[in-house]
Design a protein around this motif. Structure first.
Motif, PDB file in Angstrom:
ATOM      1  N   ILE A   1       2.095   7.105  -6.434  1.00 44.06           N
ATOM      2  CA  ILE A   1       1.062   8.089  -6.815  1.00 44.06           C
ATOM      3  C   ILE A   1       1.564   9.489  -6.480  1.00 44.06           C
ATOM      4  CG2 ILE A   1      -1.251   8.991  -6.403  1.00 44.06           C
ATOM      5  CD1 ILE A   1      -2.072   6.325  -5.293  1.00 44.06           C
TER       6      ILE A   1
ATOM      7  N   THR B   1      -4.786 -10.357  -0.117  1.00 43.02           N
ATOM      8  CA  THR B   1      -3.638 -10.818  -0.897  1.00 43.02           C
ATOM      9  C   THR B   1      -3.059 -12.082  -0.295  1.00 43.02           C
ATOM     10  OG1 THR B   1      -3.037  -8.599  -1.598  1.00 43.02           O
ATOM     11  CG2 THR B   1      -1.301 -10.242  -1.665  1.00 43.02           C
TER      12      THR B   1
ATOM     13  N   THR C   1      -4.372  -5.432  -1.415  1.00 43.69           N
ATOM     14  CA  THR C   1      -5.648  -5.677  -0.723  1.00 43.69           C
ATOM     15  C   THR C   1      -5.416  -6.632   0.455  1.00 43.69           C
ATOM     16  OG1 THR C   1      -6.185  -7.494  -2.218  1.00 43.69           O
ATOM     17  CG2 THR C   1      -7.085  -5.329  -2.748  1.00 43.69           C
TER      18      THR C   1
ATOM     19  N   PHE D   1       2.705   1.784  -3.265  1.00 41.66           N
ATOM     20  CA  PHE D   1       1.832   2.336  -4.294  1.00 41.66           C
ATOM     21  C   PHE D   1       1.502   3.796  -4.018  1.00 41.66           C
ATOM     22  CE2 PHE D   1      -0.449   1.947  -8.047  1.00 41.66           C
ATOM     23  CZ  PHE D   1      -1.648   2.622  -7.926  1.00 41.66           C
ATOM     24  N   LEU D   2       1.239   4.143  -2.770  1.00 40.65           N
ATOM     25  CA  LEU D   2       0.940   5.542  -2.428  1.00 40.65           C
ATOM     26  C   LEU D   2       2.130   6.445  -2.761  1.00 40.65           C
ATOM     27  CD1 LEU D   2      -0.961   5.227   0.988  1.00 40.65           C
ATOM     28  CD2 LEU D   2      -1.936   5.842  -1.227  1.00 40.65           C
TER      29      LEU D   2
ATOM     30  N   PHE E   1      -0.273  -2.272  -6.231  1.00 37.34           N
ATOM     31  CA  PHE E   1      -1.701  -2.119  -5.972  1.00 37.34           C
ATOM     32  C   PHE E   1      -2.391  -3.479  -5.964  1.00 37.34           C
ATOM     33  CE2 PHE E   1      -5.763  -0.406  -5.501  1.00 37.34           C
ATOM     34  CZ  PHE E   1      -6.619  -1.000  -6.416  1.00 37.34           C
ATOM     35  N   MET E   2      -2.057  -4.307  -6.954  1.00 36.88           N
ATOM     36  CA  MET E   2      -2.655  -5.646  -7.043  1.00 36.88           C
ATOM     37  C   MET E   2      -2.404  -6.437  -5.775  1.00 36.88           C
ATOM     38  SD  MET E   2      -1.483  -6.721 -10.893  1.00 36.88           S
ATOM     39  CE  MET E   2      -0.996  -8.340 -10.380  1.00 36.88           C
ATOM     40  N   LEU E   3      -1.239  -6.193  -5.170  1.00 34.45           N
ATOM     41  CA  LEU E   3      -0.852  -6.981  -3.998  1.00 34.45           C
ATOM     42  C   LEU E   3      -1.161  -6.248  -2.689  1.00 34.45           C
ATOM     43  CD1 LEU E   3       2.583  -8.298  -5.309  1.00 34.45           C
ATOM     44  CD2 LEU E   3       0.425  -9.533  -5.214  1.00 34.45           C
TER      45      LEU E   3
ATOM     46  N   THR F   1       0.842  -1.193   0.000  1.00 28.95           N
ATOM     47  CA  THR F   1       0.000   0.000   0.000  1.00 28.95           C
ATOM     48  C   THR F   1       0.881   1.248   0.000  1.00 28.95           C
ATOM     49  OG1 THR F   1      -1.668  -1.189   1.268  1.00 28.95           O
ATOM     50  CG2 THR F   1      -1.870   1.197   1.212  1.00 28.95           C
ATOM     51  N   LYS F   2       1.895   1.257   0.873  1.00 27.77           N
ATOM     52  CA  LYS F   2       2.768   2.431   0.962  1.00 27.77           C
ATOM     53  C   LYS F   2       3.586   2.606  -0.313  1.00 27.77           C
ATOM     54  CE  LYS F   2       4.275   1.155   5.057  1.00 27.77           C
ATOM     55  NZ  LYS F   2       4.821   1.106   6.435  1.00 27.77           N
TER      56      LYS F   2
ATOM     57  N   LEU G   1       1.966   4.229 -13.802  1.00 26.15           N
ATOM     58  CA  LEU G   1       2.218   3.602 -12.514  1.00 26.15           C
ATOM     59  C   LEU G   1       2.304   2.095 -12.684  1.00 26.15           C
ATOM     60  CD1 LEU G   1      -0.638   5.537 -10.723  1.00 26.15           C
ATOM     61  CD2 LEU G   1       1.775   5.911 -10.256  1.00 26.15           C
ATOM     62  N   SER G   2       3.213   1.463 -11.968  1.00 29.01           N
ATOM     63  CA  SER G   2       3.244   0.010 -11.989  1.00 29.01           C
ATOM     64  C   SER G   2       2.083  -0.511 -11.165  1.00 29.01           C
ATOM     65  CB  SER G   2       4.558  -0.504 -11.396  1.00 29.01           C
ATOM     66  OG  SER G   2       4.417  -1.869 -11.086  1.00 29.01           O
ATOM     67  N   PRO G   3       1.296  -1.431 -11.706  1.00 27.32           N
ATOM     68  CA  PRO G   3       0.127  -1.924 -10.971  1.00 27.32           C
ATOM     69  C   PRO G   3       0.460  -2.959  -9.903  1.00 27.32           C
ATOM     70  CG  PRO G   3       0.254  -3.019 -13.094  1.00 27.32           C
ATOM     71  CD  PRO G   3       1.374  -2.038 -13.058  1.00 27.32           C
TER      72      PRO G   3
END
Lengths: 390, 312
Positions: free
Chosen positions: B94, B114, B111, B90-91, B107-109, B87-88, B102-104
């Motif tokens: 952003i 996961t 939730t 990905f944040l 984000f995919m991992l 999460t961090k 952005l590399s996904p």
């Protein structure tokens, strides 16, 4: 022990309550609009946190948007619920974003070497947000949060039904809430799954989803509780099944295996033949991957006799965890009003399956059993069946 | 519910080390979890992308499953924070890249599910799969679901919790009054099955209560329901937030009490480690009964009663 739905509440891009949502479903009015904050088409709830909080005389600084949306829908579901029955009521909420709408703000500040705007931003972890909701509603005892991404709503109905059937709870408030935050808005952008138009579920030219936000809650009650409190029964939960695709973290398997098994499992539990399903509310996100995989799965189960089906995500957008709960509420409305809500934007069928969704409101068919699908990241596949009370 | 196997990564030498519960060492703030060589257990191609919570969960799950013929009917995971590392990550992307591609992957991992999703993919398990995230009660809720699964006819399930060290997206100080607050991490996974006539540790009962008003009454009712008296409990692994801690604990025999945080640090799902300690203890002390009291958040109470089944 039979399990019944005795209350529903909702807030979404197509309305702040059941009546508004129903009106827009019957008039093919989408809530998806261009959102300048996130630079995409989204299904946003047209109320700010301040407005949501003020209807309950709450201080918006204390709550995540998840909680405020959830509270609105939960309060509607609980209208008319007797005070003395709250003692026996459990709460199951679900979310993907949870309190991240607040926590991400604190983290962005940290990245800029600034202190958080609001110290409370770091308080809003998922379970805490559900406990806030429980406290605001006066619920104690069984309070739980499910987080299985886009299948959370359906899994909440599944868990709630099992808790009631096993005699652990007399009644349970189940539902989900997901706001649009930078985390999920950018997340889906990074996956390249957005459409730049209102989405076209099950269309051969579909090119992606629109993100949505919202919350929906349902009260599930066992037979004994319904008799004791003379609750109004809206419909019955007759089948459910959860399985794993076990294929990939975000894509569905090409043969739709997980989805096939979850639908078959729900039918088996409900002791129904496929041809007894009146309508399927599909997951139907309008991504190339999901709609193909789901179509194949539906064909696997129903073969030549695919019932009327549609996706309502062209109205609300994909509300992630809340999707399964919103769509369960739409399924209840379909049974109560004997409606099938249409998909719009559809022009031509997916070549591989040639399945055609309903594109007009249907009001002249007998709606006895509705199947609702929800498929989440991690290959989580859940199907539920709601039936007219007999 | 019968515990077929248990595995933990913790601050103790718990991984693949039966009997570790009799040699517990108090942790210091700088103590790190004792980890196995992950690449020896998990295919290295998979470990590349795994954050700490997934790594710990996968290693302990594979360790548990090695004792099992066949597959569990499903996987139930408890986690308070899910994948904060992703999460961090990905944040950050952003915040600093502002709209560039952005590399996904993070984000995919990111939730919460996961962990459960990765477990189902890696172990090719097509069965029931769910994730509970109810802060300190996440694991007890996972066990309640497992109990229902077994009542509904399942033979066995893979159940556990995993939480990596995390204080940037969430400040525990809002929910836990303990000071100083020594936050930790850990994962504990179990194969839990239908009881049979083997003499092995069984979870006799589990409860989870939110927004409680009377802790003592709930514990008394729990013991009465299971026809046990306080005196019959031989060991109590507990987490109790400040509050009336000393007053509450004074009713128990001092020798029976083990304060979990001294050996595991503090993380929301630490009661699962309490269950592993109970299992390990009972394997070597088969005539005894263990109670795990989870009052880590003062207003939430989780209870587990464990004993060898010959005492039914």
């Amino acid at each position: 022990m039979r399990v019944f739905v005795t209350g529903i509440g909702i807030i979404s891009a197509i309305g702040q309550n059941i009546a508004e949502n129903l009106h827009n479903l019957t008039t093919k009015t989408s809530g998806i609009k261009f959102d300048p904050e996130f630079n995409e088409l989204t299904g946003k709830v047209l109320l700010s946190n301040e407005e949501l909080a003020s209807s309950f005389q709450l201080n918006p600084a204390l709550y995540s948007r998840s909680t405020l949306l959830a509270l609105t829908a939960a309060k509607e579901a609980l209208q008319g619920f007797p005070e003395e029955q709250l003692e026996d009521l459990g709460l199951i909420s679900g979310t993907t974003v949870g309190g991240m709408d607040r926590a991400e703000q604190a983290y962005f500040n940290k990245l800029d070497n600034l202190p958080p705007n609001n110290l409370l931003d770091l308080r809003h972890e998922n379970g805490n947000a559900t406990e806030d909701l429980a406290e605001l509603l006066g619920i104690r005892g069984y309070v739980n949060t499910i987080s299985t991404a886009c299948s959370s709503g359906a899994n909440g109905i599944l868990l709630g039904s099992r808790l009631v059937k096993s005699g652990r709870l007399k009644s349970v408030l189940v539902g989900c809430s997901d706001p649009i935050a930078h985390l999920n808005a950018s997340g889906f952008r990074s996956l390249g799954v957005y459409s730049d138009k209102i989405c076209k579920p099950f269309d051969s030219d579909r090119d992606g989803l629109n993100l949505g936000e919202g919350a929906a809650f349902l009260i599930l009650e066992g037979e004994e509780s319904v008799k004791q409190y003379r609750s109004t029964v809206l419909c019955e939960v007759t089948g459910y099944c959860n399985t794993s695709d076990a294929f990939h973290q975000t894509s569905s398997s090409p043969d739709g295996s997980g989805a096939t098994r979850s639908m078959i499992g729900a039918l088996e539990m409900a002791k129904l033949n496929p041809n007894e399903i009146s309508y399927i509310n599909a997951h139907g996100t309008a991504t190339p991957n999901n709609d193909l995989s789901e179509s194949i799965a539906i064909k696997n189960v129903f073969k030549k006799h695919v019932p009327p089906f549609s996706s309502t995500k062209c109205y609300t957008g994909h509300t992630l965890a809340a999707a399964g709960a919103l769509e369960a509420v739409f399924s209840v409305l379909g049974i109560q009003n004997q409606h099938i809500y249409p998909t719009f934007n559809y022009e031509s069928p997916i070549k591989e399956t040639m399945m055609i969704p309903e594109t007009d409101l249907i009001q002249d068919k007998e709606i006895n059993h509705v199947l609702s699908n929800s498929f989440g990241f991690g290959g989580n596949c859940t199907s539920i069946i709601l039936s007219k009370f007999k | 519910m019968r515990i077929i196997s248990a595995s933990s990564i913790s601050y103790q030498n718990s991984f693949d080390n039966p009997g570790f519960s009799s040699a517990l060492i108090k942790v210091e703030e700088q103590t790190k979890v004792i980890e196995p060589e992950y690449d020896d257990i998990i295919p290295p191609a998979s470990t590349r992308r795994m954050n700490q919570a997934v790594l710990m969960a996968t290693a302990t799950s594979i360790n548990c499953l090695s004792n099992l013929d066949g597959k569990p009917e499903g996987i139930i995971v408890a986690t308070a924070h899910g994948s904060p590392h992703n999460t961090k990550k990905f944040l950050k992307s952003i915040h600093f890249r502002k709209g560039n591609l952005l590399s996904p992957t993070p984000f995919m991992l990111s939730t919460h599910n996961t962990i459960a999703g990765q477990l189902s993919i890696l172990t090719k398990n097509p069965g029931y799969n769910t994730t509970y995230t109810q802060n300190s009660l996440s694991f007890e809720h996972a066990l309640i679901d497992t109990k229902m699964q077994i009542e509904e006819g399942a033979n066995c399930f893979l159940v556990g919790s995993s939480d990596e060290f995390e204080t940037e997206l969430h400040d525990h100080k809002f929910r836990i009054k303990e000071r100083p607050l020594c936050i930790g991490e850990g994962a504990s996974f179990f194969i839990i099955a239908k009881p049979n006539n083997e003499e092995t540790p069984n979870i006799l009962d589990v409860e989870a209560h939110s927004n409680i008003s009377d802790r003592e009454e709930i514990i008394e009712n729990f013991l009465n329901k299971n026809k046990r008296s306080l005196e019959e409990i031989d060991k109590i692994y507990f987490s109790i937030d400040n509050g009336a801690k000393n007053q509450f604990l004074s009713r128990f025999d001092h020798d029976k009490l083990i304060d979990l945080k001294l050996y595991s640090k503090i993380y929301y799902t630490m009661s699962s480690f309490g269950l592993h300690l109970a299992f390990d203890y009972l394997v070597h002390n088969p005539n005894e009964t263990v109670l795990v009291i989870n009052n880590l958040i003062e207003s939430n109470l989780g209870l587990m009663l464990i004993s060898n089944n010959k005492w039914f």
